[in-house]
Design a protein around this motif. Structure first.
Motif, mmCIF file in Angstrom:
data_model
loop_
_atom_site.group_PDB
_atom_site.id
_atom_site.type_symbol
_atom_site.label_atom_id
_atom_site.label_comp_id
_atom_site.label_asym_id
_atom_site.label_seq_id
_atom_site.Cartn_x
_atom_site.Cartn_y
_atom_site.Cartn_z
ATOM 1 N N PHE A 190 0.610 9.507 5.420
ATOM 2 C CA PHE A 190 1.172 8.564 6.391
ATOM 3 C C PHE A 190 0.433 7.230 6.327
ATOM 4 C CE2 PHE A 190 0.067 6.939 10.701
ATOM 5 C CZ PHE A 190 1.246 6.258 10.974
ATOM 6 N N LEU A 191 -0.890 7.287 6.228
ATOM 7 C CA LEU A 191 -1.684 6.059 6.147
ATOM 8 C C LEU A 191 -1.391 5.300 4.860
ATOM 9 C CD1 LEU A 191 -5.165 7.287 7.440
ATOM 10 C CD2 LEU A 191 -3.430 5.997 8.710
ATOM 11 N N ALA A 192 -1.304 6.022 3.743
ATOM 12 C CA ALA A 192 -1.019 5.368 2.462
ATOM 13 C C ALA A 192 0.354 4.706 2.488
ATOM 14 C CB ALA A 192 -1.114 6.375 1.327
ATOM 15 N N ASP A 193 1.331 5.396 3.058
ATOM 16 C CA ASP A 193 2.679 4.826 3.167
ATOM 17 C C ASP A 193 2.663 3.592 4.073
ATOM 18 O OD1 ASP A 193 3.503 6.888 1.556
ATOM 19 O OD2 ASP A 193 4.400 8.070 3.181
ATOM 20 N N SER A 194 1.828 3.627 5.117
ATOM 21 C CA SER A 194 1.697 2.472 6.006
ATOM 22 C C SER A 194 1.082 1.288 5.272
ATOM 23 C CB SER A 194 0.830 2.832 7.218
ATOM 24 O OG SER A 194 1.426 3.854 7.991
ATOM 25 N N ALA A 195 0.108 1.577 4.401
ATOM 26 C CA ALA A 195 -0.513 0.509 3.612
ATOM 27 C C ALA A 195 0.512 -0.154 2.697
ATOM 28 C CB ALA A 195 -1.675 1.076 2.801
ATOM 29 N N VAL A 196 1.355 0.649 2.078
ATOM 30 C CA VAL A 196 2.398 0.113 1.200
ATOM 31 C C VAL A 196 3.387 -0.727 2.005
ATOM 32 C CG1 VAL A 196 4.324 0.731 -0.310
ATOM 33 C CG2 VAL A 196 2.156 1.961 -0.489
ATOM 34 N N LYS A 197 3.731 -0.243 3.191
ATOM 35 C CA LYS A 197 4.624 -1.007 4.075
ATOM 36 C C LYS A 197 3.992 -2.347 4.439
ATOM 37 C CE LYS A 197 6.812 -0.841 8.645
ATOM 38 N NZ LYS A 197 6.920 -0.083 9.913
ATOM 39 N N PHE A 198 2.686 -2.331 4.697
ATOM 40 C CA PHE A 198 1.976 -3.572 5.034
ATOM 41 C C PHE A 198 2.053 -4.570 3.875
ATOM 42 C CE2 PHE A 198 -1.659 -6.386 5.239
ATOM 43 C CZ PHE A 198 -1.718 -6.738 6.581
ATOM 44 N N VAL A 199 1.849 -4.093 2.660
ATOM 45 C CA VAL A 199 1.907 -4.971 1.487
ATOM 46 C C VAL A 199 3.306 -5.552 1.331
ATOM 47 C CG1 VAL A 199 1.708 -5.064 -1.034
ATOM 48 C CG2 VAL A 199 -0.005 -3.833 0.315
ATOM 49 N N ARG A 200 4.321 -4.733 1.563
ATOM 50 C CA ARG A 200 5.698 -5.238 1.496
ATOM 51 C C ARG A 200 5.907 -6.370 2.503
ATOM 52 N NH1 ARG A 200 9.665 -2.967 -1.311
ATOM 53 N NH2 ARG A 200 9.407 -0.878 -2.212
ATOM 54 N N GLU A 201 5.420 -6.173 3.718
ATOM 55 C CA GLU A 201 5.575 -7.197 4.753
ATOM 56 C C GLU A 201 4.821 -8.468 4.376
ATOM 57 O OE1 GLU A 201 7.574 -7.092 7.485
ATOM 58 O OE2 GLU A 201 8.305 -5.261 6.515
ATOM 59 N N LEU A 202 3.626 -8.300 3.840
ATOM 60 C CA LEU A 202 2.831 -9.457 3.422
ATOM 61 C C LEU A 202 3.527 -10.208 2.294
ATOM 62 C CD1 LEU A 202 0.204 -11.052 3.685
ATOM 63 C CD2 LEU A 202 -0.903 -9.377 2.193
#
Length: 349
Positions: A190-202
């Protein structure tokens, strides 16, 4: 005359040596950082949180011996990387109320000690979530446009190096409140997927050169060893390290896929192995102590427990990998940055 020539030669050698420590950067105008206490240079100072360190002995090895809000004895990676890029010796905290427009040009850090990818982490610690850091980033870009124009703002978006450093607080502190919903593996995922989501948003906000730090061996920080490692042996907390490794094994290929999908450069930066090797083999890197911090007894002291009234704080921080029971010393950070950054920065120049 001979003495003057010798002196000139020594000065030139010093200049050349210092320049060799920096990367030949001709294309990165700024360093923009998101994340937690590893990269925080003072954003928590005015927050209503216990996660603060703007008091002695924090900062005792910082220029001027000033406690700036950095969770270390001196500078932190955001500073050291900015210096390595030839931008500045220190990177300002965006929440510093004294920042002037010109202070924004070479970059800032939005990082907030105690935060994480899981929104609950920041909520529990009353700090700035990484998602709110994106909101502040939008504000930062608006300020650049306002004071320096659209072209300057676009140059910063296109060519700056963006760093994302988080996950330790999620893994160490927030998993237990989430355990009714996740097991260790699914929470790390879940945390790793959240990190990827963060990069997409950035990336959607315009960033094009993004590096994401792996999780560190958080089970080996002195606090974890003291609480979970056994009274006498103080071993690393291996279940926690295994969660960090699970996070990394999910994050690395996901970022590789994102790098192929999106324009620009998306990098996974593995710091786990380097820090773990430093902890297991401190003498190899010139350290004497790896299982406790310099501040106080080094067993549990962190934030307000690491204070100037504690009589046990060491005098030679550079002999220790850890400053307090959670955060490395400036010298340990310097070893990590020197070991890892050259090969990654070359990919974004």
């Amino acid at each position: 005359m001979k003495l003057q020539m010798l002196w000139l030669a020594l000065v030139l050698l010093a200049v050349e040596t210092n320049a060799a420590k920096q990367i030949n950067n001709t294309s990165i105008p700024a360093l923009i950082v998101f994340g937690d206490s590893i990269m925080d240079t003072g954003n928590n100072n005015n927050l209503p949180t216990i996660m603060k360190c703007n008091f002695p002995p924090y900062g005792k090895d910082f220029p001027g011996g000033s406690a700036t809000g950095r969770f270390s004895d001196g500078r932190v990676p955001s500073d050291l990387i900015a210096e390595k890029l030839g931008l500045a010796k220190t990177l300002p905290a965006y929440m510093n109320p004294n920042l002037k427009p010109n202070d924004l040009l070479k970059g800032v850090t939005f990082a907030s000690g105690g935060t994480g990818y899981d929104p609950l982490t920041a909520q529990m610690m009353s700090v700035i979530s990484v998602w709110d850091q994106l909101t502040y980033f939008k504000e930062y870009i608006s300020k650049i446009k306002q004071h320096f124009g659209e072209e300057k703002a676009q140059n910063i978006l296109d060519h700056s190096f963006f760093l994302v450093v988080s996950s330790s607080n999620d893994l160490a502190h927030t998993y237990l409140p989430r355990a009714h919903r996740y097991d260790r593996t699914s929470y790390a995922n879940f945390l790793a997927d959240s990190a990827v989501k963060f990069v997409r948003e950035l990336h959607k906000l315009g960033a094009r050169k993004i590096g994401v730090f792996s999780a560190v061996p958080v089970g080996c920080v002195p606090l974890q060893r003291t609480v979970f490692g056994g009274l006498l042996t103080r071993r690393c907390n291996e279940p926690l390290n295994n969660m960090a490794k699970q996070f990394n094994s999910r994050l690395s290929p996901a970022l590789d896929s994102l790098d192929k999908e999106l324009d620009g450069v998306i990098l996974y930066i593995d710091v786990y192995d380097t820090l773990y090797d430093m902890i297991q083999n401190p003498k190899k890197y010139g350290f004497e102590v790896a299982n406790r911090g310099c501040c106080g007894t080094g067993l549990v002291a962190i934030s307000y427990m690491c204070n100037s009234l504690n009589p046990f704080t060491c005098t030679n921080s550079s002999a220790y990998i850890f400053w307090d029971s959670y955060h490395p010393t400036e010298r340990a950070y310097q070893v990590i940055v020197d070991t890892l950054l050259d090969k990654f920065i070359s990919k974004v120049l």
